[in-house]
Design a protein around this motif. Structure first.
Motif, PDB file in Angstrom:
ATOM      1  N   ALA A 102     -25.551 -60.580  38.641  1.00 27.07           N
ATOM      2  CA  ALA A 102     -24.572 -59.467  39.091  1.00 27.07           C
ATOM      3  C   ALA A 102     -25.146 -58.323  39.805  1.00 27.07           C
ATOM      4  O   ALA A 102     -24.643 -57.900  40.920  1.00 27.07           O
ATOM      5  CB  ALA A 102     -23.763 -58.900  38.097  1.00 27.07           C
ATOM      6  N   GLU A 103     -26.314 -58.036  39.276  1.00 26.52           N
ATOM      7  CA  GLU A 103     -26.995 -56.780  39.624  1.00 26.52           C
ATOM      8  C   GLU A 103     -27.466 -57.174  41.309  1.00 26.52           C
ATOM      9  O   GLU A 103     -27.648 -56.277  41.988  1.00 26.52           O
ATOM     10  CB  GLU A 103     -28.090 -56.368  38.868  1.00 26.52           C
ATOM     11  N   ASP A 104     -28.064 -58.434  41.338  1.00 26.07           N
ATOM     12  CA  ASP A 104     -28.515 -58.884  42.866  1.00 26.07           C
ATOM     13  C   ASP A 104     -27.546 -58.754  43.855  1.00 26.07           C
ATOM     14  O   ASP A 104     -27.584 -58.326  44.724  1.00 26.07           O
ATOM     15  CB  ASP A 104     -29.025 -60.105  42.767  1.00 26.07           C
ATOM     16  N   LEU A 105     -26.238 -59.338  43.351  1.00 25.36           N
ATOM     17  CA  LEU A 105     -25.071 -59.290  44.296  1.00 25.36           C
ATOM     18  C   LEU A 105     -24.940 -57.793  44.508  1.00 25.36           C
ATOM     19  O   LEU A 105     -24.355 -57.376  45.704  1.00 25.36           O
ATOM     20  CB  LEU A 105     -23.809 -59.844  43.621  1.00 25.36           C
ATOM     21  N   LYS A 106     -24.812 -56.964  43.285  1.00 26.93           N
ATOM     22  CA  LYS A 106     -24.687 -55.321  43.782  1.00 26.93           C
ATOM     23  C   LYS A 106     -25.651 -55.032  44.870  1.00 26.93           C
ATOM     24  O   LYS A 106     -25.119 -54.104  45.880  1.00 26.93           O
ATOM     25  CB  LYS A 106     -24.752 -54.755  42.329  1.00 26.93           C
ATOM     26  N   LEU A 107     -26.841 -55.140  44.680  1.00 25.80           N
ATOM     27  CA  LEU A 107     -27.738 -54.721  45.614  1.00 25.80           C
ATOM     28  C   LEU A 107     -27.598 -55.373  46.961  1.00 25.80           C
ATOM     29  O   LEU A 107     -27.791 -54.720  48.037  1.00 25.80           O
ATOM     30  CB  LEU A 107     -29.451 -55.035  45.238  1.00 25.80           C
ATOM     31  N   ALA A 108     -27.163 -56.586  47.223  1.00 26.91           N
ATOM     32  CA  ALA A 108     -26.889 -57.076  48.428  1.00 26.91           C
ATOM     33  C   ALA A 108     -25.646 -56.441  48.935  1.00 26.91           C
ATOM     34  O   ALA A 108     -25.640 -56.033  50.050  1.00 26.91           O
ATOM     35  CB  ALA A 108     -26.700 -58.724  48.279  1.00 26.91           C
ATOM     36  N   HIS A 109     -24.774 -56.269  48.183  1.00 28.70           N
ATOM     37  CA  HIS A 109     -23.477 -55.369  48.810  1.00 28.70           C
ATOM     38  C   HIS A 109     -23.763 -54.040  49.251  1.00 28.70           C
ATOM     39  O   HIS A 109     -23.418 -53.681  50.264  1.00 28.70           O
ATOM     40  CB  HIS A 109     -22.635 -55.220  47.460  1.00 28.70           C
ATOM     41  N   THR A 110     -24.808 -53.158  48.653  1.00 22.20           N
ATOM     42  CA  THR A 110     -25.356 -51.998  48.936  1.00 22.20           C
ATOM     43  C   THR A 110     -26.373 -52.160  50.185  1.00 22.20           C
ATOM     44  O   THR A 110     -25.939 -51.544  51.123  1.00 22.20           O
ATOM     45  CB  THR A 110     -26.274 -51.307  47.846  1.00 22.20           C
ATOM     46  N   ALA A 111     -27.069 -53.029  50.577  1.00 22.19           N
ATOM     47  CA  ALA A 111     -27.625 -53.260  51.681  1.00 22.19           C
ATOM     48  C   ALA A 111     -26.871 -53.445  52.934  1.00 22.19           C
ATOM     49  O   ALA A 111     -26.753 -52.880  53.938  1.00 22.19           O
ATOM     50  CB  ALA A 111     -28.407 -54.624  51.516  1.00 22.19           C
ATOM     51  N   LEU A 112     -25.637 -54.321  52.738  1.00 24.69           N
ATOM     52  CA  LEU A 112     -24.666 -54.473  53.898  1.00 24.69           C
ATOM     53  C   LEU A 112     -23.978 -53.125  54.214  1.00 24.69           C
ATOM     54  O   LEU A 112     -23.491 -52.912  55.329  1.00 24.69           O
ATOM     55  CB  LEU A 112     -23.672 -55.665  53.335  1.00 24.69           C
ATOM     56  N   SER A 113     -23.576 -52.396  52.813  1.00 24.02           N
ATOM     57  CA  SER A 113     -22.802 -51.439  53.278  1.00 24.02           C
ATOM     58  C   SER A 113     -23.586 -50.212  53.956  1.00 24.02           C
ATOM     59  O   SER A 113     -22.828 -49.404  54.563  1.00 24.02           O
ATOM     60  CB  SER A 113     -22.339 -50.578  51.818  1.00 24.02           C
ATOM     61  N   GLU A 114     -24.778 -50.270  53.871  1.00 23.02           N
ATOM     62  CA  GLU A 114     -25.724 -49.340  54.560  1.00 23.02           C
ATOM     63  C   GLU A 114     -25.527 -49.545  56.035  1.00 23.02           C
ATOM     64  O   GLU A 114     -25.810 -48.546  56.835  1.00 23.02           O
ATOM     65  CB  GLU A 114     -27.042 -49.379  54.237  1.00 23.02           C
ATOM     66  N   ILE A 115     -25.021 -50.604  56.481  1.00 23.92           N
ATOM     67  CA  ILE A 115     -24.898 -50.839  57.862  1.00 23.92           C
ATOM     68  C   ILE A 115     -23.643 -50.050  58.578  1.00 23.92           C
ATOM     69  O   ILE A 115     -23.900 -49.433  59.627  1.00 23.92           O
ATOM     70  CB  ILE A 115     -24.606 -52.387  58.350  1.00 23.92           C
ATOM     71  N   THR A 116     -22.643 -49.905  57.821  1.00 22.38           N
ATOM     72  CA  THR A 116     -21.443 -49.517  58.202  1.00 22.38           C
ATOM     73  C   THR A 116     -21.492 -47.971  57.839  1.00 22.38           C
ATOM     74  O   THR A 116     -20.757 -47.182  58.333  1.00 22.38           O
ATOM     75  CB  THR A 116     -20.297 -50.034  57.933  1.00 22.38           C
ATOM     76  N   GLY A 117     -22.370 -47.474  56.865  1.00 22.83           N
ATOM     77  CA  GLY A 117     -22.345 -46.122  56.248  1.00 22.83           C
ATOM     78  C   GLY A 117     -21.695 -45.889  55.017  1.00 22.83           C
ATOM     79  O   GLY A 117     -21.606 -44.763  54.726  1.00 22.83           O
ATOM     80  N   LYS A 118     -21.106 -46.850  54.492  1.00 26.21           N
ATOM     81  CA  LYS A 118     -20.199 -46.689  53.339  1.00 26.21           C
ATOM     82  C   LYS A 118     -21.182 -46.396  51.944  1.00 26.21           C
ATOM     83  O   LYS A 118     -20.861 -45.322  51.266  1.00 26.21           O
ATOM     84  CB  LYS A 118     -19.615 -47.927  52.601  1.00 26.21           C
ATOM     85  N   PHE A 119     -22.366 -46.877  52.182  1.00 26.10           N
ATOM     86  CA  PHE A 119     -23.519 -46.265  50.905  1.00 26.10           C
ATOM     87  C   PHE A 119     -24.750 -45.933  51.935  1.00 26.10           C
ATOM     88  O   PHE A 119     -25.452 -46.756  52.263  1.00 26.10           O
ATOM     89  CB  PHE A 119     -23.798 -47.194  50.106  1.00 26.10           C
ATOM     90  N   SER A 120     -24.943 -44.735  52.328  1.00 24.06           N
ATOM     91  CA  SER A 120     -26.013 -44.128  53.266  1.00 24.06           C
ATOM     92  C   SER A 120     -26.601 -42.989  52.773  1.00 24.06           C
ATOM     93  O   SER A 120     -26.089 -41.820  52.198  1.00 24.06           O
ATOM     94  CB  SER A 120     -25.583 -44.006  54.534  1.00 24.06           C
TER      95      SER A 120
END
Length: 457
Positions: A423-441
């Motif tokens: 579950a933590e790996d999926l969270k990190l993948a989610h964060t990586a993708l969100s950095e593209i659009t700036g949701k988590f930057s």
């Protein structure tokens, strides 16, 4: 936006022009309009009005357009003043507005940054604004417009939504393992879903690599021994006499650069000093060192050899000697020049390690074969503009990071005792993708991106 600052900047380039635009954004915009124009223009309607100085003398007369928040580019009140494009008039107008307390000159990209912060655009759309301005071809400009309209963002958001749904199921089973109402996904179904997401991201990575060529182009370095025709080939590829061509070996001592356009892709062609084992000439030595620096930075290396003096064994030795100094693998093409003297057949042959193209630079024979080879080797497949977008290196890096976390997660799938780590790996993948659009930057990332914008955008 919480900032009390109202910002102002020229929205048109400095210099002389028929029209110059000054843009104001922030909470003091209405006050500026009332004092500068004598009225607040009707929302989103162009009005021809005088621009007054502090003594109510007319500075200029032009078009004023008022965009009230939140229906504006930045999400704040915006006033655009379209006056005459003389630098003195525009500077007088700028200085007049700066007399208002609480107004300052905008930082580079600050208008776009405020649009991002106020959720008017996401980060990929903000970057697309800069890409539209900097586009070096029609294809790149159209792809950037697609990105601005959200084509790339929609693809990323779809992937994020798929990840969120998968995380919800997995984390619910972690937090409430005994609840019958909670839908339980089998390991097999989780595996299928993971594989599907990985496949979707890999497809997007391939498309992002393709589209990044439209923005960043490819760097092709021409190298080889002195007097093998490197500069002649440089001139033929660029279609201009950018390099001096003589029969004297070592004519090129410095690095020569020229950008060309191949089917909409910007290509940076770089000619370098001839490589030789030893030299006592200080200028030549510096030129060779610079040549090696460019070779290390190249995407594609063209090794030029004299077909009259270089047999296949010597050619292989030159190739091995060159790649032994490279830090990572690169595209490689050997160009056998002077076929008009060696009587070698013009054409192309492929080996497992590199392609060989035989040409005559003097007769301009075989150059079209070389150009077509460069197009193919770049890897651009002439994607249709519809549905295309522009990607940056940071986008591709984030996509690769997300894939790496998914692959790690797959390895943990069949170990129930470490399901929390999955579950933590999926969270990190989610964060990586969100950095593209700036949701988590991070703030550092935002500063780096917007600082490269022009002032007034």
């Amino acid at each position: 936006m919480s900032s009390l600052d109202t910002i102002i900047a020229h929205a048109t380039p400095h210099g002389y022009g028929s029209v110059g635009i000054v843009r104001v954004s922030g909470t003091l915009t209405k006050q500026v309009a009332l004092e500068l124009l004598g009225k607040l223009p009707s929302p989103r309607q162009a009005e021809y009005l005088p621009f007054y100085d502090i003594n109510r003398k007319m500075l200029d007369k032009g078009i004023a357009i008022y965009f009230p928040c939140p229906n504006s580019f930045t999400g704040e009140d915006i006033l655009e003043l379209h006056g005459h494009g003389g630098p003195v008039i525009l500077e007088m107008l700028l200085q007049r507005i700066l007399m208002f307390p609480g107004i300052r000159i905008a930082r580079p990209g600050e208008f776009s940054e405020r649009a991002f912060i106020n959720n008017k655009i996401d980060l990929t759309q903000a970057e697309a604004i800069a890409d539209i301005i900097e586009a070096s071809s029609i294809q790149a400009a159209r792809a950037a417009v697609n990105s601005l309209q959200g084509v790339f963002s929609k693809k990323i958001n779809y992937l994020i939504e798929e990840i969120i749904n998968l995380r919800l199921y997995i984390e619910a089973n972690i937090d409430f393992p005994d609840e019958e109402e909670i839908s339980i996904i089998s390991q097999e179904k989780i595996s299928v879903k993971l594989n599907q997401i990985i496949s979707d991201i890999n497809l997007l990575i391939n498309k992002a690599h393709q589209s990044s060529l439209l923005r960043e182009g490819s760097k092709i370095v021409i190298t080889g021994k002195p007097n093998v025709g490197k500069s002649s080939i440089m001139n033929l590829l660029t279609g201009s006499d950018v390099a001096i061509v003589t029969k004297i070996a070592g004519t090129t001592r410095d690095v020569l650069r020229q950008q060309i356009n191949l089917d909409g892709i910007p290509i940076n062609i770089i000619d370098t000093a001839g490589l030789c084992d030893e030299t006592t000439n200080e200028v030549e030595r510096i030129g060779i060192n610079r040549a090696w620096h460019e070779i290390q930075q190249a995407d594609h290396i063209l090794l030029i050899v004299d077909s009259c003096t270089t047999n296949l064994e010597e050619q292989e030795n030159l190739y091995k000697k060159l790649i032994s100094r490279l830090t990572y693998e690169k595209l490689f093409t050997i160009v056998r020049n002077k076929a008009d003297l060696s009587n070698e057949k013009i054409g192309k042959n492929n080996t497992n390690k590199y392609s060989i193209i035989t040409i005559s630079a003097l007769l301009e024979d075989g150059i079209e074969i070389l150009i077509e080879h460069l197009k193919q080797s770049i890897g651009y497949t002439s994607l249709s503009i519809e549905g295309n977008f522009l990607a940056r290196s940071r986008h591709i890096e984030a996509l690769n990071t997300a894939v790496s976390y998914f692959l790690i997660a797959k390895e943990k799938l069949f170990f129930p005792e470490i399901i929390e780590l999955l579950a933590e790996d999926l969270k990190l993948a989610h964060t990586a993708l969100s950095e593209i659009t700036g949701k988590f930057s991070s703030n550092d990332l935002l500063k780096r991106i917007f600082s490269r914008f022009c002032i007034g955008k």
